[in-house]
Every structure is written in C-alpha cells, then in structure tokens.
Design a protein around this motif. Structure first.
Motif, PDB file in Angstrom:
ATOM      1  N   UNK A  31      -0.557 -13.438  29.525  1.00 29.59           N
ATOM      2  CA  UNK A  31      -0.273 -13.114  28.158  1.00 29.59           C
ATOM      3  C   UNK A  31       1.060 -11.542  28.778  1.00 29.59           C
ATOM      4  N   UNK A  32       0.167 -11.111  29.334  1.00 31.88           N
ATOM      5  CA  UNK A  32       0.560  -9.496  29.775  1.00 31.88           C
ATOM      6  C   UNK A  32       2.336  -9.722  30.844  1.00 31.88           C
ATOM      7  N   UNK A  33       2.152 -11.459  31.469  1.00 32.32           N
ATOM      8  CA  UNK A  33       3.287 -12.003  31.941  1.00 32.32           C
ATOM      9  C   UNK A  33       3.611 -10.592  32.778  1.00 32.32           C
ATOM     10  N   UNK A  34       2.143 -11.347  34.067  1.00 30.72           N
ATOM     11  CA  UNK A  34       1.982 -10.956  35.229  1.00 30.72           C
ATOM     12  C   UNK A  34       1.439 -12.116  35.888  1.00 30.72           C
ATOM     13  N   UNK A  35       1.531 -13.532  35.471  1.00 28.88           N
ATOM     14  CA  UNK A  35       1.373 -15.177  35.929  1.00 28.88           C
ATOM     15  C   UNK A  35       2.031 -16.302  35.577  1.00 28.88           C
ATOM     16  N   UNK A  36       3.180 -16.072  36.742  1.00 28.53           N
ATOM     17  CA  UNK A  36       4.169 -17.818  36.025  1.00 28.53           C
ATOM     18  C   UNK A  36       3.927 -18.759  37.121  1.00 28.53           C
ATOM     19  N   UNK A  37       3.355 -18.358  38.345  1.00 30.14           N
ATOM     20  CA  UNK A  37       3.365 -19.656  39.609  1.00 30.14           C
ATOM     21  C   UNK A  37       1.501 -20.006  39.681  1.00 30.14           C
ATOM     22  N   UNK A  52      -7.920 -29.948  34.199  1.00 25.91           N
ATOM     23  CA  UNK A  52      -7.046 -29.922  34.465  1.00 25.91           C
ATOM     24  C   UNK A  52      -7.385 -30.382  32.757  1.00 25.91           C
ATOM     25  N   UNK A  53      -8.967 -30.821  32.613  1.00 28.45           N
ATOM     26  CA  UNK A  53      -9.066 -31.175  31.199  1.00 28.45           C
ATOM     27  C   UNK A  53      -9.495 -29.828  30.521  1.00 28.45           C
ATOM     28  N   UNK A  54     -10.480 -28.914  30.966  1.00 31.50           N
ATOM     29  CA  UNK A  54     -11.216 -27.973  30.528  1.00 31.50           C
ATOM     30  C   UNK A  54      -9.708 -26.501  30.377  1.00 31.50           C
ATOM     31  N   UNK A  55      -8.601 -26.613  30.994  1.00 36.89           N
ATOM     32  CA  UNK A  55      -6.822 -25.747  30.583  1.00 36.89           C
ATOM     33  C   UNK A  55      -6.486 -26.211  30.438  1.00 36.89           C
ATOM     34  N   UNK A  56      -6.640 -27.638  29.302  1.00 36.63           N
ATOM     35  CA  UNK A  56      -4.993 -27.815  28.462  1.00 36.63           C
ATOM     36  C   UNK A  56      -6.042 -28.384  27.276  1.00 36.63           C
ATOM     37  N   UNK A  57      -7.548 -27.948  26.862  1.00 40.12           N
ATOM     38  CA  UNK A  57      -7.864 -28.354  25.852  1.00 40.12           C
ATOM     39  C   UNK A  57      -8.569 -26.731  25.111  1.00 40.12           C
ATOM     40  N   UNK A  58      -8.551 -25.834  26.896  1.00 41.14           N
ATOM     41  CA  UNK A  58      -9.413 -24.882  26.149  1.00 41.14           C
ATOM     42  C   UNK A  58      -8.599 -23.410  25.893  1.00 41.14           C
ATOM     43  N   UNK A  62      -1.718 -26.186  31.000  1.00 39.32           N
ATOM     44  CA  UNK A  62      -1.321 -28.082  31.071  1.00 39.32           C
ATOM     45  C   UNK A  62      -0.916 -27.687  33.078  1.00 39.32           C
ATOM     46  N   UNK A  63      -1.712 -28.159  33.208  1.00 38.41           N
ATOM     47  CA  UNK A  63      -1.349 -28.110  35.157  1.00 38.41           C
ATOM     48  C   UNK A  63      -1.540 -29.380  35.106  1.00 38.41           C
ATOM     49  N   UNK A  64      -0.511 -29.742  37.008  1.00 41.20           N
ATOM     50  CA  UNK A  64      -0.278 -31.232  37.174  1.00 41.20           C
ATOM     51  C   UNK A  64      -1.127 -31.203  38.294  1.00 41.20           C
ATOM     52  N   UNK A  88       6.973 -26.302  41.465  1.00 41.77           N
ATOM     53  CA  UNK A  88       5.875 -26.362  40.121  1.00 41.77           C
ATOM     54  C   UNK A  88       4.773 -24.999  39.596  1.00 41.77           C
ATOM     55  N   UNK A  89       4.637 -24.986  38.625  1.00 43.79           N
ATOM     56  CA  UNK A  89       4.333 -23.643  38.151  1.00 43.79           C
ATOM     57  C   UNK A  89       2.647 -23.481  37.734  1.00 43.79           C
ATOM     58  N   UNK A  90       2.202 -24.976  37.068  1.00 41.53           N
ATOM     59  CA  UNK A  90       1.082 -24.776  37.354  1.00 41.53           C
ATOM     60  C   UNK A  90       0.690 -25.905  37.729  1.00 41.53           C
ATOM     61  N   UNK A  91      -0.311 -26.235  38.847  1.00 41.45           N
ATOM     62  CA  UNK A  91      -0.280 -27.173  39.772  1.00 41.45           C
ATOM     63  C   UNK A  91      -1.677 -26.782  40.394  1.00 41.45           C
ATOM     64  N   UNK A  92      -2.482 -28.351  40.686  1.00 43.46           N
ATOM     65  CA  UNK A  92      -3.785 -28.283  40.320  1.00 43.46           C
ATOM     66  C   UNK A  92      -3.586 -29.131  42.211  1.00 43.46           C
ATOM     67  N   UNK A  93      -4.343 -29.100  42.944  1.00 41.57           N
ATOM     68  CA  UNK A  93      -4.573 -29.563  44.560  1.00 41.57           C
ATOM     69  C   UNK A  93      -5.967 -29.732  44.568  1.00 41.57           C
TER      70      UNK A  93
END
Length: 214
Positions: A31-37, A52-58, A62-64, A88-93
């Motif tokens: 929201x403060x434009x301090x996080x894009x990647x 992945x589910x918590x970040x999407x639902x709450x 949408x993390x890949x 990749x902007x939002x990644x899960x590994x």
C-alpha cells in the motif's frame, strides 16, 4: 514499518498467526508502494499451499509456486538467457528447491523488495556440526538477505539453547548486531525481534488468557 528497511524476526508461539502477521506487513508495504517484488521461501509440502491460500484469501495476493515446471514455463516465455526470477512479482519457492546450486545462482543475480523465510531456524549457522543440507540452507539465507531490502524471518523456535545459533539468525537481519566471534552486541537486536507466547495473549475485556494452560 518505521524502519527504512524492515528486517524482523517474527518468533511468536505456534498458533498465534505468524503467517497472517507477515501478510499484514506485506499488505502495508504494498500500500505504501515499498514492495513490488516479493519472494516467500517455505518448507516444501502443505506449508507452500497454505501460504498461497492464506495470501490469496486474506490479502488478495496471488503468489506463483515456483517449482521446476513453473520456471521452465517462465523461461519459454522469456528471452534466451533471461533470469526467470526477474519475471515474477509474487513468488513462492520451497527452501530445498531454492538451495540447489543452479537455482541459487539465479536468485543471487536477482533482487527482491521483500523476502520472507518461514521456519527460519533451519537457516541458522550450525558451525562445524552442520550437515550438507544445513549448510546449503544457510548459504541460501545469506544470499537472500543480501538481495532483499526487507527481510522477514518466521520461526516459533528462534533459540535452540545455543546462543551462536540464535545470533546467526540476527546476523541475517543486520550483521552489525553480531561481533566477529558469533555473539550478539548488547540488546540492539531486540528492535528486530517480535516474540509473543500464548500466555501473553489476553482477552481485551476480561484480561484473562485467551489460551488454556496445558
């Protein structure tokens, strides 16, 4: 959030919602434009799906999930020789996939606004007693700590009884907090530490504990 570079060890007790705490921080930084990647590193298995589910639902994020098949797909859609992590902007590994040498080299050539490492106690430096897997996880954490503006470590067990192991986690957040012998420099590390136990969580109306004693 008042830090120029938020670097925190979220060490709340099991069941107190560290995943949601991390999501709240992410949402505010976005929201403060301090996080894009953003890159989230987690043990493989159900925890990856839970993140992945918590970040999407709450939070509507949408993390890949970046496994070998997903990275191949990204490479096919990119120019020859491109680093897939740059696309990749939002990644899960998973931590054990990311620690592989070829993947680690690509991570080392990229950069992230925020990195979250779940179960971060697996990344403590265990010294000469460390097994090969432990050493590779530690090296991964050191690379990501250098490549991230904001770093959030999550673990319910930050201290295993050995001060140097705990100090090595703090060192990932800010190397200046640790002396050259693996010991903490005073109490300055506390501004980076969030630690609440279940006994600390009280009902705001009655003042009684929210969790039953075991």
């Amino acid at each position: 959030l008042q830090m120029p570079r938020p670097r925190l060890l979220l060490a709340d007790d099991v069941g107190l919602g560290k995943t949601v705490e991390a999501g709240l921080i992410l949402a505010e930084l976005i929201a403060r434009r301090r996080a894009h990647r953003i890159l989230i590193v987690s043990p493989a298995g159900p925890l990856i799906t839970q993140w992945q589910e918590e970040m999407r639902e709450r939070f509507g994020l949408r993390f890949r999930i970046l496994d070998s098949d997903e990275l191949k797909t990204i490479r096919r859609g990119s120019e020859l020789g491109a680093n897939p992590f740059d696309h990749v902007a939002l990644g899960l590994i998973s931590i054990d996939y990311a620690k592989q040498e070829t993947i680690l080299q690509e991570l080392d050539r990229s950069h992230f606004d925020v990195v979250i490492i779940d179960e971060a106690h697996h990344c403590a430096s265990l010294g000469s007693s460390a097994e090969a897997d432990d050493s590779r996880r530690r090296r991964l954490a050191e690379v990501l700590a250098r490549k991230a503006d904001a770093l959030i470590l999550l673990t319910a067990t930050p201290h295993d009884g050995y001060d140097p192991h705990f100090a090595s986690l703090i060192e990932l957040l800010d190397p200046s907090l640790v002396d050259g012998r693996g010991s903490l420099r005073g109490d300055a590390f506390r501004r980076h530490l969030v630690r609440r136990l279940k006994r600390h969580i009280l009902d705001p109306e009655t003042g009684e504990g929210m969790f039953r004693e075991r």
